[in-house]
Motif scaffolding. Sequence first.
Motif, short mmCIF file in Angstrom:
data_model
loop_
_atom_site.label_atom_id
_atom_site.label_comp_id
_atom_site.label_asym_id
_atom_site.label_seq_id
_atom_site.Cartn_x
_atom_site.Cartn_y
_atom_site.Cartn_z
N ARG A 117 0.82 -1.22 0.00
CA ARG A 117 0.00 0.00 0.00
C ARG A 117 0.85 1.26 0.00
O ARG A 117 0.42 2.32 -0.46
CB ARG A 117 -0.93 -0.01 1.20
CG ARG A 117 -1.98 -1.12 1.09
CD ARG A 117 -2.87 -1.24 2.31
NE ARG A 117 -3.26 0.04 2.84
CZ ARG A 117 -3.27 0.33 4.14
NH1 ARG A 117 -2.95 -0.56 5.03
NH2 ARG A 117 -3.65 1.53 4.55
N THR A 118 2.06 1.17 0.55
CA THR A 118 2.95 2.33 0.63
C THR A 118 4.33 1.95 0.10
O THR A 118 4.79 0.82 0.28
CB THR A 118 3.09 2.83 2.09
OG1 THR A 118 3.57 1.75 2.90
CG2 THR A 118 1.76 3.32 2.62
N MET A 119 4.96 2.92 -0.58
CA MET A 119 6.30 2.65 -1.09
C MET A 119 7.12 3.93 -1.11
O MET A 119 6.57 5.03 -1.15
CB MET A 119 6.24 1.99 -2.47
CG MET A 119 5.54 2.73 -3.55
SD MET A 119 5.26 1.75 -5.08
CE MET A 119 6.88 1.21 -5.53
N ALA A 120 8.45 3.75 -1.05
CA ALA A 120 9.37 4.88 -1.08
C ALA A 120 10.38 4.69 -2.21
O ALA A 120 10.94 3.61 -2.36
CB ALA A 120 10.11 4.99 0.26
N PHE A 121 10.56 5.75 -2.98
CA PHE A 121 11.50 5.75 -4.11
C PHE A 121 12.67 6.69 -3.83
O PHE A 121 12.46 7.79 -3.30
CB PHE A 121 10.83 6.32 -5.36
CG PHE A 121 10.01 5.37 -6.16
CD1 PHE A 121 10.61 4.49 -7.07
CD2 PHE A 121 8.63 5.37 -6.05
CE1 PHE A 121 9.84 3.64 -7.84
CE2 PHE A 121 7.85 4.52 -6.82
CZ PHE A 121 8.46 3.65 -7.72
N PRO A 122 13.86 6.33 -4.29
CA PRO A 122 14.95 7.30 -4.38
C PRO A 122 14.87 7.97 -5.76
O PRO A 122 13.97 7.68 -6.54
CB PRO A 122 16.20 6.41 -4.30
CG PRO A 122 15.77 5.17 -5.04
CD PRO A 122 14.30 4.98 -4.69
N ALA A 123 15.83 8.82 -6.06
CA ALA A 123 15.93 9.44 -7.38
C ALA A 123 16.70 8.49 -8.29
O ALA A 123 17.93 8.55 -8.38
CB ALA A 123 16.62 10.80 -7.28
N ILE A 124 15.98 7.61 -8.97
CA ILE A 124 16.61 6.59 -9.81
C ILE A 124 17.38 7.23 -10.95
O ILE A 124 16.89 8.15 -11.61
CB ILE A 124 15.54 5.61 -10.34
CG1 ILE A 124 14.86 4.89 -9.18
CG2 ILE A 124 16.14 4.62 -11.33
CD1 ILE A 124 13.62 4.11 -9.56
N VAL A 158 2.91 7.02 -2.38
CA VAL A 158 4.30 6.94 -2.79
C VAL A 158 5.03 8.13 -2.20
O VAL A 158 4.56 9.26 -2.27
CB VAL A 158 4.45 6.95 -4.33
CG1 VAL A 158 5.90 7.14 -4.74
CG2 VAL A 158 3.88 5.67 -4.92
N ARG A 159 6.17 7.85 -1.61
CA ARG A 159 7.01 8.90 -1.05
C ARG A 159 8.34 8.89 -1.81
O ARG A 159 8.97 7.84 -1.94
CB ARG A 159 7.26 8.62 0.43
CG ARG A 159 7.99 9.71 1.16
CD ARG A 159 8.07 9.43 2.67
NE ARG A 159 6.74 9.17 3.20
CZ ARG A 159 6.46 8.19 4.05
NH1 ARG A 159 7.39 7.38 4.49
NH2 ARG A 159 5.22 8.03 4.49
N PHE A 160 8.73 10.04 -2.35
CA PHE A 160 10.06 10.19 -2.91
C PHE A 160 10.95 10.68 -1.77
O PHE A 160 10.68 11.71 -1.17
CB PHE A 160 10.07 11.21 -4.06
CG PHE A 160 9.44 10.69 -5.32
CD1 PHE A 160 10.14 9.81 -6.15
CD2 PHE A 160 8.16 11.07 -5.67
CE1 PHE A 160 9.55 9.33 -7.31
CE2 PHE A 160 7.57 10.59 -6.83
CZ PHE A 160 8.27 9.72 -7.65
N VAL A 161 11.98 9.92 -1.48
CA VAL A 161 12.88 10.24 -0.37
C VAL A 161 14.23 10.63 -0.96
O VAL A 161 14.94 9.81 -1.53
CB VAL A 161 13.04 9.03 0.58
CG1 VAL A 161 13.95 9.39 1.75
CG2 VAL A 161 11.67 8.57 1.07
N LEU A 162 14.55 11.92 -0.82
CA LEU A 162 15.74 12.48 -1.44
C LEU A 162 16.81 12.75 -0.40
O LEU A 162 16.52 13.20 0.71
CB LEU A 162 15.39 13.76 -2.19
CG LEU A 162 14.45 13.60 -3.40
CD1 LEU A 162 14.87 12.48 -4.31
CD2 LEU A 162 13.02 13.52 -3.05
N PHE A 163 18.05 12.48 -0.77
CA PHE A 163 19.16 12.51 0.17
C PHE A 163 19.75 13.90 0.39
O PHE A 163 20.42 14.14 1.38
CB PHE A 163 20.24 11.53 -0.30
CG PHE A 163 21.26 11.22 0.75
CD1 PHE A 163 20.92 10.49 1.87
CD2 PHE A 163 22.57 11.65 0.62
CE1 PHE A 163 21.85 10.19 2.85
CE2 PHE A 163 23.52 11.34 1.58
CZ PHE A 163 23.15 10.62 2.70
N ASN A 164 19.54 14.83 -0.54
CA ASN A 164 20.12 16.17 -0.36
C ASN A 164 19.15 17.26 -0.81
O ASN A 164 18.12 16.98 -1.43
CB ASN A 164 21.48 16.28 -1.07
CG ASN A 164 21.37 16.13 -2.57
OD1 ASN A 164 20.47 16.69 -3.21
ND2 ASN A 164 22.28 15.36 -3.17
#
Length: 177
Positions: A117-124, A158-164
Amino acid sequence: MTGEELITIVRGDITDERVDAIVNAANSSLLGGGGVDGAIHRRGGPAILEATRELRATTLPDGLPTGQAVATTAGDLPATWVIHTVGPVWSASEDRTPLLQNAYRSSVRVARELGARTMAFPAISAGVYGWPLEDAARIAVSTVRAVLSSGVGSVEHVRFVLFNDDALAAFRAAAGE
């Protein structure tokens, strides 16, 4: 509910995300690497490497093709699954946008197959693979919005999780925030 309400964009460490599925920007070997891939393998522990070795020994002897996705356990991560996807290396002479779009689409498809139901993406592809950040963000946000707006499947958020901060700003701009 609109596609915008289904997506959030945050700065953080994807290995801390408490979601059903964390997406790993993997390399085709699936055996770990640098950046997000290395962080997920380190934090997830040996169970992820064992699972990816099993995939390589059985269904993916030649590795995971660019644009495709496959799931494994999340090991010690605070998620249930890791969805590994291989983004394309950016090229100035060849438009590889469809491969990057497919990495996002395939990841959501696998999440739906798992019942996530929930997912997290990095900047592919926006790290060592060299994809220009603003373009990578635009492709990521527009592709995920389009897939989620179909309304088919289990994925609710969907959550985009960005490192900077630069990646965060690019993704927020792409989302119109």
